[in-house]
Design an enzyme around this catalytic site. Structure first.
Site, PDB file in Angstrom:
ATOM      1  N   LYS A 102      22.257  39.497  67.412  1.00  0.00           N
ATOM      2  CA  LYS A 102      22.563  38.451  68.388  1.00  0.00           C
ATOM      3  C   LYS A 102      23.511  39.085  69.396  1.00  0.00           C
ATOM      4  O   LYS A 102      24.672  39.343  69.086  1.00  0.00           O
ATOM      5  CB  LYS A 102      23.217  37.238  67.722  1.00  0.00           C
ATOM      6  CG  LYS A 102      23.676  36.198  68.735  1.00  0.00           C
ATOM      7  CD  LYS A 102      24.437  35.046  68.112  1.00  0.00           C
ATOM      8  CE  LYS A 102      25.131  34.251  69.212  1.00  0.00           C
ATOM      9  NZ  LYS A 102      25.884  33.094  68.680  1.00  0.00           N
ATOM     10  N   GLY A 163      31.606  26.078  71.162  1.00  0.00           N
ATOM     11  CA  GLY A 163      32.637  25.270  70.529  1.00  0.00           C
ATOM     12  C   GLY A 163      32.981  23.972  71.228  1.00  0.00           C
ATOM     13  O   GLY A 163      33.881  23.255  70.782  1.00  0.00           O
ATOM     14  N   ALA A 190      24.719  27.504  70.965  1.00  0.00           N
ATOM     15  CA  ALA A 190      26.088  27.117  71.348  1.00  0.00           C
ATOM     16  C   ALA A 190      26.142  25.798  72.097  1.00  0.00           C
ATOM     17  O   ALA A 190      25.250  25.449  72.852  1.00  0.00           O
ATOM     18  CB  ALA A 190      26.767  28.188  72.206  1.00  0.00           C
ATOM     19  N   GLY A 191      27.230  25.093  71.833  1.00  0.00           N
ATOM     20  CA  GLY A 191      27.539  23.882  72.593  1.00  0.00           C
ATOM     21  C   GLY A 191      27.031  22.589  71.985  1.00  0.00           C
ATOM     22  O   GLY A 191      27.334  21.517  72.496  1.00  0.00           O
ATOM     23  N   ASN A 212      27.255  26.405  64.857  1.00  0.00           N
ATOM     24  CA  ASN A 212      28.235  26.729  63.830  1.00  0.00           C
ATOM     25  C   ASN A 212      29.322  25.661  63.747  1.00  0.00           C
ATOM     26  O   ASN A 212      29.490  24.970  62.750  1.00  0.00           O
ATOM     27  CB  ASN A 212      28.838  28.104  64.117  1.00  0.00           C
ATOM     28  CG  ASN A 212      29.709  28.664  62.997  1.00  0.00           C
ATOM     29  OD1 ASN A 212      29.871  29.868  62.896  1.00  0.00           O
ATOM     30  ND2 ASN A 212      30.260  27.838  62.123  1.00  0.00           N
ATOM     31  N   THR A 213      30.057  25.502  64.859  1.00  0.00           N
ATOM     32  CA  THR A 213      31.249  24.652  64.835  1.00  0.00           C
ATOM     33  C   THR A 213      30.941  23.216  64.414  1.00  0.00           C
ATOM     34  O   THR A 213      31.703  22.611  63.645  1.00  0.00           O
ATOM     35  CB  THR A 213      31.920  24.653  66.228  1.00  0.00           C
ATOM     36  OG1 THR A 213      32.099  25.999  66.657  1.00  0.00           O
ATOM     37  CG2 THR A 213      33.270  23.967  66.175  1.00  0.00           C
TER      38      THR A 213
END
Lengths: 267, 67
Positions: A102, A163, A190-191, A212-213
């Site tokens: 990645k 995040g 992301a996001g 992830n977050t």
């Protein structure tokens, strides 16, 4: 929908799950493992970092990652130049024994926006060295075209800055990407902050999501991983089923013909 | 002896020390690690013959969680 026939194809491999999950920010490794299991993910991201010799805790984390049985997608998070990213990718390939990477090259610390120029340089070099590059990129169409020119067979445009949990910030650009690159696997990376946002990404025709977050920072990461898994399946099924056209005006779903009482209205 | 930087910390090593010797000295022997010297990746096969010079900056990295 039979998921066994609707596979995600990335480079030369296929996956049943369209959910790529990160391994950072969990309260402890046990919680991480349980969340990965609940997510149904087959492909997880991880990274490499320095460790102070005095605080060396051995290979406990690495053993736990290996025990998940998932395919590994190392990242080059934090790199700010093509040179840094290329070297970290080489270190990852050796340690994790995978040529998948990645590719992250960050251009701005405020919003962690990818540096498009360094990203293309790094992608070009890494593909020449035999890597299977999954670049974390913006939703800029021309950048995506350049990454495909460099040899990237998969792209990972951001939904929003890492995040933030803000979902799909620029749907016009994202829809344009999907329309202009109909055969390139596109992963929203992301996001994403909620399962409904992940479902929306799949409904728009994106092939998978990476996050992830939103899972790791949930009150109950294991339950949230399961929730995302369901939403991703729902979004994919909705995309395959074909969404109805939006209308400006109301249209009754129950037939008007045979409506009782209408003739009884007084004139 | 001369000084090198290992993960941003100064460490004194014997002249002509190799990366293999440094890994043992720093407590990373038999662990899952990767190494770069002065920002350049060094393959594991070269640890035994790569000697470290004064002020070399060595990165020894290990797997961690990532997104």
């Amino acid at each position: 929908m039979n998921t066994s026939t609707d596979l995600l194809k990335l480079y030369d491999e296929t996956f049943n799950s369209r959910f790529l999950l990160g391994t950072a920010l969990y309260r402890n490794p046990e919680e991480m493992s349980a969340a990965i299991k609940a997510s149904g993910s087959q492909f997880i991201t991880l990274s490499l970092r320095q460790q102070n010799p005095a605080k060396n805790d051995g290979d406990a984390f690495w053993q736990m990652i290996k025990n998940t049985g998932c395919k590994l997608l190392p990242n080059t998070a934090g790199c700010k130049s093509a040179k840094e990213a290329i070297n970290l990718a080489e270190m990852s390939r050796e340690l994790f024994e995978t040529s998948w990477i990645k590719l992250e090259v960050i251009g701005d610390d405020y919003n962690l926006q990818p540096d498009p120029f360094e990203l293309v340089i790094a992608a070009t070099q890494l593909i020449k060295r035999g890597f299977k590059v999954l670049p974390y990129c913006t939703d800029d169409l021309v950048l995506c075209l350049r990454l495909i020119d460099a040899g990237c067979e998969v792209l990972m445009p951001w939904g929003a800055p890492i995040g933030t949990g803000r979902g799909l910030m620029n749907k016009y650009h994202l829809k344009s990407l999907r329309e202009r690159l109909p055969t390139t696997p596109l992963i929203i990376d992301a996001g994403l902050g909620s399962p409904s946002q992940a479902a929306e990404a799949l409904e728009l025709g994106f092939d998978a999501v990476l996050l992830n977050t939103a899972v790791a920072k949930a009150d109950d990461p294991v339950l949230m991983a399961h929730a995302f898994s369901l939403a991703i399946q729902a979004g994919r099924s909705a995309y395959l089923a074909g969404l109805m056209q939006r209308r400006q005006t109301a249209s009754p779903s129950t037939p008007i013909l045979g409506q009782p009482f209408w003739h009884q209205q007084s004139s | 002896m001369h000084n090198i930087m290992v993960n941003n910390q100064t460490m004194a090593v014997a002249d002509n020390s190799t990366i293999s010797q440094l890994i043992t000295l720093a407590g990373f022997a038999d662990q899952a690690i990767a190494v770069a010297v002065n920002g350049e990746f060094v393959p594991k096969a070269q640890y035994g013959q790569t000697t470290l010079s004064h002020n070399d900056a060595v990165d020894i990295v290990k797997p961690i969680g990532g997104g």
